[in-house]
Scaffold this motif. Structure first.
Motif, PDB file in Angstrom:
ATOM      1  N   ALA A 128      -3.189 -12.213   1.061  1.00 25.85           N
ATOM      2  CA  ALA A 128      -2.434 -12.289  -0.184  1.00 25.85           C
ATOM      3  C   ALA A 128      -1.313 -11.250  -0.238  1.00 25.85           C
ATOM      4  O   ALA A 128      -0.227 -11.504  -0.770  1.00 25.85           O
ATOM      5  CB  ALA A 128      -3.371 -12.093  -1.376  1.00 25.85           C
ATOM      6  N   CYS A 129      -1.556 -10.076   0.346  1.00 24.70           N
ATOM      7  CA  CYS A 129      -0.567  -9.011   0.229  1.00 24.70           C
ATOM      8  C   CYS A 129       0.731  -9.344   0.944  1.00 24.70           C
ATOM      9  O   CYS A 129       1.757  -8.702   0.697  1.00 24.70           O
ATOM     10  CB  CYS A 129      -1.128  -7.689   0.743  1.00 24.70           C
ATOM     11  SG  CYS A 129      -1.600  -7.768   2.474  1.00 24.70           S
ATOM     12  N   ALA A 130       0.703 -10.318   1.827  1.00 24.36           N
ATOM     13  CA  ALA A 130       1.929 -10.691   2.536  1.00 24.36           C
ATOM     14  C   ALA A 130       2.972 -11.230   1.568  1.00 24.36           C
ATOM     15  O   ALA A 130       4.173 -11.241   1.854  1.00 24.36           O
ATOM     16  CB  ALA A 130       1.623 -11.717   3.631  1.00 24.36           C
ATOM     17  N   ALA A 154      -6.841   6.325   0.576  1.00 21.65           N
ATOM     18  CA  ALA A 154      -6.658   4.897   0.875  1.00 21.65           C
ATOM     19  C   ALA A 154      -7.607   4.057   0.029  1.00 21.65           C
ATOM     20  O   ALA A 154      -7.216   3.028  -0.533  1.00 21.65           O
ATOM     21  CB  ALA A 154      -6.888   4.647   2.361  1.00 21.65           C
ATOM     22  N   GLU A 155      -8.842   4.511  -0.079  1.00 23.98           N
ATOM     23  CA  GLU A 155      -9.812   3.756  -0.898  1.00 23.98           C
ATOM     24  C   GLU A 155      -9.316   3.659  -2.336  1.00 23.98           C
ATOM     25  O   GLU A 155      -9.328   2.598  -2.959  1.00 23.98           O
ATOM     26  CB  GLU A 155     -11.181   4.444  -0.883  1.00 23.98           C
ATOM     27  CG  GLU A 155     -11.971   4.162   0.384  1.00 23.98           C
ATOM     28  CD  GLU A 155     -13.161   5.097   0.540  1.00 23.98           C
ATOM     29  OE1 GLU A 155     -13.231   6.120  -0.194  1.00 23.98           O
ATOM     30  OE2 GLU A 155     -13.997   4.829   1.425  1.00 23.98           O
ATOM     31  N   VAL A 166       0.811  -1.226   0.000  1.00 22.78           N
ATOM     32  CA  VAL A 166       0.000   0.000   0.000  1.00 22.78           C
ATOM     33  C   VAL A 166       0.844   1.276   0.000  1.00 22.78           C
ATOM     34  O   VAL A 166       0.593   2.198  -0.780  1.00 22.78           O
ATOM     35  CB  VAL A 166      -0.963  -0.004   1.206  1.00 22.78           C
ATOM     36  CG1 VAL A 166      -1.754   1.294   1.254  1.00 22.78           C
ATOM     37  CG2 VAL A 166      -1.879  -1.200   1.141  1.00 22.78           C
ATOM     38  N   LEU A 167       1.849   1.333   0.844  1.00 21.19           N
ATOM     39  CA  LEU A 167       2.554   2.605   1.026  1.00 21.19           C
ATOM     40  C   LEU A 167       3.148   3.180  -0.255  1.00 21.19           C
ATOM     41  O   LEU A 167       3.048   4.391  -0.473  1.00 21.19           O
ATOM     42  CB  LEU A 167       3.640   2.475   2.104  1.00 21.19           C
ATOM     43  CG  LEU A 167       3.136   2.274   3.535  1.00 21.19           C
ATOM     44  CD1 LEU A 167       4.280   2.439   4.530  1.00 21.19           C
ATOM     45  CD2 LEU A 167       2.011   3.238   3.871  1.00 21.19           C
ATOM     46  N   PRO A 168       3.767   2.374  -1.100  1.00 23.81           N
ATOM     47  CA  PRO A 168       4.379   2.980  -2.292  1.00 23.81           C
ATOM     48  C   PRO A 168       3.388   3.727  -3.174  1.00 23.81           C
ATOM     49  O   PRO A 168       3.761   4.643  -3.890  1.00 23.81           O
ATOM     50  CB  PRO A 168       4.966   1.771  -3.030  1.00 23.81           C
ATOM     51  CG  PRO A 168       5.180   0.764  -1.968  1.00 23.81           C
ATOM     52  CD  PRO A 168       4.058   0.944  -0.997  1.00 23.81           C
ATOM     53  N   ARG A 169       2.131   3.337  -3.113  1.00 22.80           N
ATOM     54  CA  ARG A 169       1.155   4.106  -3.884  1.00 22.80           C
ATOM     55  C   ARG A 169       0.424   5.123  -3.029  1.00 22.80           C
ATOM     56  O   ARG A 169      -0.043   6.153  -3.509  1.00 22.80           O
ATOM     57  CB  ARG A 169       0.153   3.144  -4.554  1.00 22.80           C
ATOM     58  CG  ARG A 169       0.673   2.640  -5.899  1.00 22.80           C
ATOM     59  CD  ARG A 169      -0.267   1.668  -6.516  1.00 22.80           C
ATOM     60  NE  ARG A 169      -0.348   0.456  -5.692  1.00 22.80           N
ATOM     61  CZ  ARG A 169      -1.142  -0.566  -5.988  1.00 22.80           C
ATOM     62  NH1 ARG A 169      -1.914  -0.534  -7.061  1.00 22.80           N
ATOM     63  NH2 ARG A 169      -1.158  -1.632  -5.216  1.00 22.80           N
ATOM     64  N   LEU A 170       0.286   4.819  -1.743  1.00 25.26           N
ATOM     65  CA  LEU A 170      -0.470   5.724  -0.869  1.00 25.26           C
ATOM     66  C   LEU A 170       0.281   7.042  -0.627  1.00 25.26           C
ATOM     67  O   LEU A 170      -0.307   8.127  -0.671  1.00 25.26           O
ATOM     68  CB  LEU A 170      -0.743   5.038   0.477  1.00 25.26           C
ATOM     69  CG  LEU A 170      -1.487   5.904   1.499  1.00 25.26           C
ATOM     70  CD1 LEU A 170      -2.851   6.313   0.970  1.00 25.26           C
ATOM     71  CD2 LEU A 170      -1.630   5.173   2.832  1.00 25.26           C
TER      72      LEU A 170
END
Lengths: 295, 295
Positions: B244-246, B288-289, B105-109
């Motif tokens: 899955a994100c793990a 975030a959404e 998430v962070l690299p895009r958030l």
DNA sequence: CATTGGCATACCGAAAACATATGGGTTGAC
DNA sequence: GTCAACCCATATGTTTTCGGTATGCCAATG
């Protein structure tokens, strides 16, 4: 946006409580609470989080707090600075002086001033006979150290000392061999005159001096400054009758001799606008008296 | 020392006239004159020279003017800053995140946040399952990106996405040869479990998943983080059922496979204090959404 | 000498602030 | 659980302060 509200706000923020802040501000709690809410209304956002244990700044409140305390400090500092300037503890004093006096007076006057009014910025401006009145009247200088004094209805004068007249001549002049020159020896010799107008005490003092001794000196030149006079004297154009302090700035080749039987002198004066209420003037006057007296 | 008086003072100083200043301030001349005199009384010294042609600052007035206009600017700026913070145009946003989501998430958030709220300082803090509630409650983070969501009466939750459960296993495991692992194949195999409490949807989701398929997996270990779980899986201690994100943070030697017939998932949620009125939360939620949706 | 321009003063009505009294909500103790 | 304590918010009356109008004073000007 009222400064009182900001003061209240800072107090509440620091005390983290309306009640405590009210106590410290010597007021009741309800009006303080009201003022805080009015401030929040003015800002348009809550500045505190109300908890059961007191008040806590919001982010917006924190943003305001920093500038509010700065603004309070600045306002207080401004008032203090104004008071300091008004009382003469700080500020700026523009001193005008005529160049004849520079060598004799400034080297002792400036340290004296710095000691007396350490918080005050000094600046100095050389004045000429023709500009000195204008510089005082337009307030570009606050006080002027003059020789001779200024006569003008708007300008107040305080005599702080005087200088005897002396005769300035080339070192090769035969008169230079005398310890003091009798007035009679001046008869008929050419005079380098200063352009001070006739109603001015300096010029009239020289004229009166000559008249009293029934001496006639033809005017060889009229010059603007004491220094020009000395240059022409050095060039052999004539003699000059100058205040004693001019010796200090005299070029090599010029000598000064007292005039026997002549006790005439020219005043050193401090001059300032009559309506100037700067407290620095009085201090300046004291310094000038102290420094000029021994001359 | 009132800010209004200072405002009036500055106006008069700039207009060099009470009348002109009054006009500009949309008020009558006499009350303005009174306010100026009151200010002078407060300071204890005249701030203006009254001439026949208007008002002129004294030295004391000049000293005050500089700080007074600064103070005015600071007060206005403070109010503006508070409004900006309250409206979310400026300020600080402390973002907490759980490490499972960091890679996904962070690299895009983060770029999305910087684009949406350029005036806001961001700071980020990693949260663990055991600290995340406390960090929100004591406001050391404003929003938290959680998996699973937090359940607490003071904390508000918004689901922004979900991740399917997948089976994590060593690459040498025989199951790794399958494209998708049937639930039945898990029967009796040791499970590396996460320590999420039973009432927590994540743990209960895994438990419910197994229960629904009537699978029993003995618990080989309970570990604190998804990464520890993967380490133990790599060590051959057992299998793990993980979001899955793990995968994105998985070490070499671990492979993820979908679970056939299992559509269960675990929520990604944004969490914040219910009483936090920061407008940045809504913006953060939108970002975030937008960023989590494609996952 | 009258007129003009600019600030100061006097007085009155309006607005704001402060104090007292009181309400409401939460914490903590018994 | 009830009661007391604490703290902030609201309500109301009184006092202070502020702003407007009318007017005075002074100097410069013609």
């Amino acid at each position: 946006m009222d400064l009182r509200r900001l003061r209240y706000f800072v107090a509440v923020a620091e005390a983290r409580s309306v009640g405590k802040a009210a106590e410290r501000l010597r007021m009741a709690q309800p009006p303080l609470s009201v003022q805080i809410r009015k401030l929040e209304g003015e800002i348009g956002a809550p500045l505190f989080r109300r908890g059961t244990r007191g008040m806590d700044l919001t982010e917006a409140g924190q943003a305001l707090l920093a500038r509010a305390s700065e603004a309070l400090a600045l306002a207080a500092d401004g008032a203090e600075a104004a008071r300091a300037v008004a009382s003469g503890r700080r500020g700026r004093l523009s001193v005008g002086y005529m160049f004849v006096l520079a060598n004799a007076v400034l080297p002792r006057l400036i340290p004296e001033l710095r000691r007396s009014i350490p918080g005050v910025d000094l600046d100095f401006a050389e004045l000429s006979a023709s500009t000195r009145e204008g510089r005082l009247l337009d307030r570009s200088v606050t006080v002027a150290l003059c020789m001779p004094a200024i006569h003008h209805p708007e300008i107040q004068v305080a005599r702080v000392g005087a200088q005897a007249f002396m005769l300035a001549m080339p070192i090769r002049s035969p008169l230079a061999r005398l310890g003091a020159v009798p007035m009679a020896k001046l008869q008929g010799r050419p005079l380098i005159a200063l352009p001070w107008p006739d109603h001015d005490p300096a010029s009239s003092a020289v004229a009166a001096l000559l008249r009293r001794h029934q001496i006639v000196m033809p005017i060889a030149s009229r010059v603007e400054t004491v220094h020009s006079a000395m240059s022409l004297v050095l060039a052999g154009e004539g003699l000059a009758i100058l205040p004693a302090c001019a010796q200090l700035g005299a070029p090599r080749g010029i000598v000064f001799r007292p005039l026997r039987d002549a006790t005439d002198s020219i005043d050193i004066a401090v001059c300032w606008r009559r309506d100037s209420q700067s407290p620095l003037i009085r201090t300046f006057l004291k310094c000038a008296e102290k420094v000029v007296a021994p001359l």
